[in-house]
Scaffold this motif. Structure first.
Motif, PDB file in Angstrom:
ATOM      1  N   ALA A  79       2.732   9.765   4.738  1.00 34.49           N
ATOM      2  CA  ALA A  79       2.416   8.780   3.709  1.00 34.49           C
ATOM      3  C   ALA A  79       1.954   7.466   4.336  1.00 34.49           C
ATOM      4  CB  ALA A  79       3.626   8.547   2.811  1.00 34.49           C
ATOM      5  N   LYS A  80       2.630   7.029   5.391  1.00 34.54           N
ATOM      6  CA  LYS A  80       2.208   5.799   6.071  1.00 34.54           C
ATOM      7  C   LYS A  80       0.815   5.950   6.669  1.00 34.54           C
ATOM      8  CE  LYS A  80       6.690   3.788   7.281  1.00 34.54           C
ATOM      9  NZ  LYS A  80       7.597   3.373   8.392  1.00 34.54           N
ATOM     10  N   SER A  81       0.541   7.123   7.240  1.00 34.99           N
ATOM     11  CA  SER A  81      -0.771   7.358   7.851  1.00 34.99           C
ATOM     12  C   SER A  81      -1.869   7.362   6.797  1.00 34.99           C
ATOM     13  CB  SER A  81      -0.769   8.687   8.610  1.00 34.99           C
ATOM     14  OG  SER A  81       0.186   8.673   9.653  1.00 34.99           O
ATOM     15  N   VAL A  82      -1.609   8.036   5.671  1.00 37.70           N
ATOM     16  CA  VAL A  82      -2.615   8.102   4.604  1.00 37.70           C
ATOM     17  C   VAL A  82      -2.855   6.708   4.019  1.00 37.70           C
ATOM     18  CG1 VAL A  82      -3.052   8.929   2.259  1.00 37.70           C
ATOM     19  CG2 VAL A  82      -2.235  10.512   4.006  1.00 37.70           C
ATOM     20  N   CYS A  85      -6.445   3.570   3.445  1.00 39.16           N
ATOM     21  CA  CYS A  85      -6.920   3.245   2.094  1.00 39.16           C
ATOM     22  C   CYS A  85      -7.406   1.813   1.950  1.00 39.16           C
ATOM     23  CB  CYS A  85      -5.819   3.526   1.074  1.00 39.16           C
ATOM     24  SG  CYS A  85      -5.412   5.295   0.939  1.00 39.16           S
ATOM     25  N   ALA A  86      -7.466   1.093   3.060  1.00 44.99           N
ATOM     26  CA  ALA A  86      -8.067  -0.249   3.120  1.00 44.99           C
ATOM     27  C   ALA A  86      -7.405  -1.260   2.189  1.00 44.99           C
ATOM     28  CB  ALA A  86      -9.570  -0.163   2.804  1.00 44.99           C
ATOM     29  N   GLY A  87      -6.150  -1.004   1.775  1.00 45.13           N
ATOM     30  CA  GLY A  87      -5.456  -1.951   0.906  1.00 45.13           C
ATOM     31  C   GLY A  87      -6.026  -2.048  -0.492  1.00 45.13           C
ATOM     32  N   LEU A  88      -6.815  -1.037  -0.896  1.00 43.05           N
ATOM     33  CA  LEU A  88      -7.464  -1.047  -2.215  1.00 43.05           C
ATOM     34  C   LEU A  88      -6.642  -0.230  -3.214  1.00 43.05           C
ATOM     35  CD1 LEU A  88     -11.141  -0.477  -1.064  1.00 43.05           C
ATOM     36  CD2 LEU A  88     -10.163  -2.612  -1.920  1.00 43.05           C
ATOM     37  N   PRO A  89      -6.124  -0.851  -4.274  1.00 42.53           N
ATOM     38  CA  PRO A  89      -5.315  -0.131  -5.257  1.00 42.53           C
ATOM     39  C   PRO A  89      -6.008   1.096  -5.837  1.00 42.53           C
ATOM     40  CG  PRO A  89      -5.125  -2.480  -5.610  1.00 42.53           C
ATOM     41  CD  PRO A  89      -6.181  -2.300  -4.566  1.00 42.53           C
ATOM     42  N   LEU A  90      -7.304   0.999  -6.131  1.00 42.95           N
ATOM     43  CA  LEU A  90      -8.021   2.147  -6.704  1.00 42.95           C
ATOM     44  C   LEU A  90      -7.937   3.355  -5.787  1.00 42.95           C
ATOM     45  CD1 LEU A  90      -9.982   3.410  -8.824  1.00 42.95           C
ATOM     46  CD2 LEU A  90     -11.845   2.617  -7.338  1.00 42.95           C
ATOM     47  N   VAL A  91      -8.175   3.148  -4.498  1.00 41.56           N
ATOM     48  CA  VAL A  91      -8.157   4.256  -3.543  1.00 41.56           C
ATOM     49  C   VAL A  91      -6.751   4.816  -3.414  1.00 41.56           C
ATOM     50  CG1 VAL A  91      -8.694   4.945  -1.164  1.00 41.56           C
ATOM     51  CG2 VAL A  91     -10.085   3.199  -2.302  1.00 41.56           C
ATOM     52  N   SER A 114       0.829  -1.213   0.000  1.00 40.70           N
ATOM     53  CA  SER A 114       0.000   0.000   0.000  1.00 40.70           C
ATOM     54  C   SER A 114       0.859   1.256   0.000  1.00 40.70           C
ATOM     55  CB  SER A 114      -0.932   0.011   1.218  1.00 40.70           C
ATOM     56  OG  SER A 114      -1.851  -1.060   1.172  1.00 40.70           O
ATOM     57  N   LEU A 115       1.877   1.260   0.849  1.00 41.16           N
ATOM     58  CA  LEU A 115       2.760   2.424   0.932  1.00 41.16           C
ATOM     59  C   LEU A 115       3.515   2.630  -0.372  1.00 41.16           C
ATOM     60  CD1 LEU A 115       3.971   4.720   2.608  1.00 41.16           C
ATOM     61  CD2 LEU A 115       5.686   3.088   3.469  1.00 41.16           C
ATOM     62  N   GLU A 116       3.981   1.537  -0.974  1.00 43.39           N
ATOM     63  CA  GLU A 116       4.730   1.659  -2.230  1.00 43.39           C
ATOM     64  C   GLU A 116       3.851   2.208  -3.349  1.00 43.39           C
ATOM     65  OE1 GLU A 116       7.252  -0.988  -5.496  1.00 43.39           O
ATOM     66  OE2 GLU A 116       6.704  -1.896  -3.558  1.00 43.39           O
ATOM     67  N   LEU A 117       2.625   1.688  -3.477  1.00 39.39           N
ATOM     68  CA  LEU A 117       1.751   2.150  -4.551  1.00 39.39           C
ATOM     69  C   LEU A 117       1.370   3.613  -4.351  1.00 39.39           C
ATOM     70  CD1 LEU A 117       0.256   1.464  -7.132  1.00 39.39           C
ATOM     71  CD2 LEU A 117      -1.688   0.710  -5.759  1.00 39.39           C
ATOM     72  N   LEU A 118       1.062   3.981  -3.119  1.00 40.31           N
ATOM     73  CA  LEU A 118       0.768   5.391  -2.834  1.00 40.31           C
ATOM     74  C   LEU A 118       1.961   6.270  -3.191  1.00 40.31           C
ATOM     75  CD1 LEU A 118      -1.345   7.387  -1.361  1.00 40.31           C
ATOM     76  CD2 LEU A 118       0.257   7.218   0.558  1.00 40.31           C
ATOM     77  N   SER A 119       3.170   5.813  -2.857  1.00 38.97           N
ATOM     78  CA  SER A 119       4.382   6.596  -3.101  1.00 38.97           C
ATOM     79  C   SER A 119       4.630   6.799  -4.589  1.00 38.97           C
ATOM     80  CB  SER A 119       5.590   5.905  -2.453  1.00 38.97           C
ATOM     81  OG  SER A 119       5.442   5.845  -1.041  1.00 38.97           O
ATOM     82  N   TRP A 120       4.400   5.751  -5.387  1.00 35.60           N
ATOM     83  CA  TRP A 120       4.590   5.900  -6.831  1.00 35.60           C
ATOM     84  C   TRP A 120       3.704   7.003  -7.395  1.00 35.60           C
ATOM     85  CZ3 TRP A 120       8.573   4.657  -9.446  1.00 35.60           C
ATOM     86  CH2 TRP A 120       9.301   3.497  -9.190  1.00 35.60           C
ATOM     87  N   HIS A 121       2.467   7.051  -6.924  1.00 36.90           N
ATOM     88  CA  HIS A 121       1.528   8.039  -7.457  1.00 36.90           C
ATOM     89  C   HIS A 121       1.722   9.422  -6.842  1.00 36.90           C
ATOM     90  CE1 HIS A 121      -0.948   5.469 -10.009  1.00 36.90           C
ATOM     91  NE2 HIS A 121      -0.746   4.512  -9.118  1.00 36.90           N
ATOM     92  N   ALA A 122       2.134   9.481  -5.588  1.00 41.00           N
ATOM     93  CA  ALA A 122       2.271  10.775  -4.920  1.00 41.00           C
ATOM     94  C   ALA A 122       3.648  11.404  -5.109  1.00 41.00           C
ATOM     95  CB  ALA A 122       1.988  10.621  -3.418  1.00 41.00           C
ATOM     96  N   PHE A 123       4.684  10.550  -5.265  1.00 41.74           N
ATOM     97  CA  PHE A 123       6.056  11.069  -5.337  1.00 41.74           C
ATOM     98  C   PHE A 123       6.807  10.646  -6.599  1.00 41.74           C
ATOM     99  CE2 PHE A 123       5.028  10.340  -0.796  1.00 41.74           C
ATOM    100  CZ  PHE A 123       5.040  11.655  -0.359  1.00 41.74           C
ATOM    101  N   ILE A 135     -14.357   1.110   5.806  1.00 44.67           N
ATOM    102  CA  ILE A 135     -15.309   0.611   4.809  1.00 44.67           C
ATOM    103  C   ILE A 135     -16.029   1.734   4.068  1.00 44.67           C
ATOM    104  CG2 ILE A 135     -15.694  -1.538   6.067  1.00 44.67           C
ATOM    105  CD1 ILE A 135     -18.346  -0.392   7.060  1.00 44.67           C
ATOM    106  N   GLN A 136     -15.831   2.982   4.460  1.00 45.74           N
ATOM    107  CA  GLN A 136     -16.492   4.106   3.780  1.00 45.74           C
ATOM    108  C   GLN A 136     -15.639   4.561   2.596  1.00 45.74           C
ATOM    109  OE1 GLN A 136     -17.067   6.373   7.587  1.00 45.74           O
ATOM    110  NE2 GLN A 136     -19.167   6.623   6.821  1.00 45.74           N
TER     111      GLN A 136
END
Length: 377
Positions: A190-193, A197-203, A168-177, A232-233
């Protein structure tokens, strides 16, 4: 074509499914990839398709089949299958003749078919198609419905696991950084965000793109909003990214696409929207970069079903707030659009007429030809 820009954790999952397919029997083999909305089922199916389609004589990948509904669903899906098989458009006198052509073309051949986002409403179609094919054919379906594989009596169910903390952290990092790890000063944020995200790639993709090149203050503000929602929201979390779009034009354009242009050609939608005074070229490009819309097969506009649910909720909220205040204006403007057939004065709002009764809202949108596209909200 790559299945996704940043295939974090994808390779091992692809290998697992391909191993299962290689060990199948000689009969027509159906495998169901099951998982939550936004968990990466389509991406996984696309990656598998890209890797093994060369070993099949004929192949077809039909994405977002839930976009096609109603009495025209089966003929349209069979038309897409026929197009993929024949490699050219062909008019058929009837749906039955089209089915005969498909059966004749595919008889005895090794075929790979992917049906994306299948529901119980599509079960009879899958069961019928399966009867057309011979041994060594592989049918891959993706679905949120955990009960559907039992109804279809599939050969194997592959439950798609959510991303773990590191993925999750790696995928978020690719898109954010734009790199595999967050910048050191953003590491905690980044870890907190990513944990929200519930482990969902789309989110992770949508939120990561929303936070690209944002300040630490903006990250903190975004995190505070995420913390208001439970794991779950999901739609509410995606809406934070919608709210974070740079201007109202992009927000209105997202709703335009949701209301009238999902499944339409990108060039067609751009031409219509540009003719209505909208800078559609810039706006659509921004929405694609934000992962809020996508371009799918044959250069058509697509939107993930979760994002469509978010769009429906946004329309519902707006209708509650504005219906009584603007109802007369909206009806007048809608009438004007139908007469003029080309002019749109204030984005998607003048394409909408709301009829509210009981607990339902019915959204009627009129395209440039004056045709009505109705959706129950």
């Amino acid at each position: 074509m790559s299945a996704t820009q940043f295939p974090v954790g994808l390779e091992s999952r692809v290998k697992d499914v391909i191993r299962i397919i290689k060990n199948r029997s000689t009969q027509v083999f159906t495998i169901a990839i099951c998982g939550k909305g936004g968990s990466g089922k389509t991406t996984l199916a696309r990656a598998i398709y890209n890797q093994i389609h060369g070993t099949f004589m004929e192949k077809s990948f039909i994405e977002d089949i839930t976009q096609v509904s109603g009495t025209r669903a089966y003929p349209l899906l069979e038309k897409q299958l026929l197009l993929d098989v024949l490699k050219t458009k062909m008019k058929t006198p009837s749906a039955e003749i089209g089915r005969i052509m498909i059966r004749e073309r595919l008889h005895g051949k090794r075929v790979l078919i992917v049906l994306d986002d299948v529901t119980k409403f599509d079960a009879s179609l899958v069961l019928e198609w399966r009867e057309w094919f011979s041994g060594t054919t592989v049918i891959i379906i993706t679905t949120r419905d955990q009960d559907l594989p039992r109804i279809l009596q599939v050969g194997f169910v592959f439950p798609l696991k959510l991303m773990d903390e590191d993925e999750s952290l790696e995928l978020l990092s690719w898109h954010a950084f734009g790199e595999a790890k967050p910048k050191e000063e953003y590491n905690y944020l980044a870890k907190s965000v990513s944990s929200h995200c519930a482990g969902l790639p789309l989110v992770l993709e949508v939120i990561g793109n929303c936070l690209f090149e944002r300040t630490k203050e903006e990250w903190n503000s975004f995190l505070l909003k995420l913390e208001n929602f439970t794991l779950i929201q999901i739609r509410q979390k995606l809406k934070i990214s919608f709210d974070g779009l740079l201007n109202e034009m992009e927000k209105d354009l997202f709703l335009d696409v949701y209301c009238s242009f999902v499944g339409e050609g990108k060039a067609y939608a751009t031409k219509i929207l540009n003719g209505c005074g909208v800078d559609a070229d810039t706006g659509i490009r921004a929405l694609i970069e934000s992962k809020l819309i996508k371009v799918i097969k044959i250069n058509k506009l697509g939107m993930h079903s979760l994002l469509q649910e978010m769009g429906r909720e946004i329309i519902r909220e707006i209708s509650r707030e504005e219906f009584w205040r603007e109802s007369r204006l909206q009806f007048d403007e809608a009438e004007y659009v139908l007469k003029d057939n080309s002019v749109r004065t204030f984005s998607w709002k003048c394409l909408l007429c709301f009829l509210i009764f009981s607990n339902f809202v019915f959204l009627y949108s009129f395209d440039h030809r004056g045709e009505t596209l109705g959706q129950c909200l």
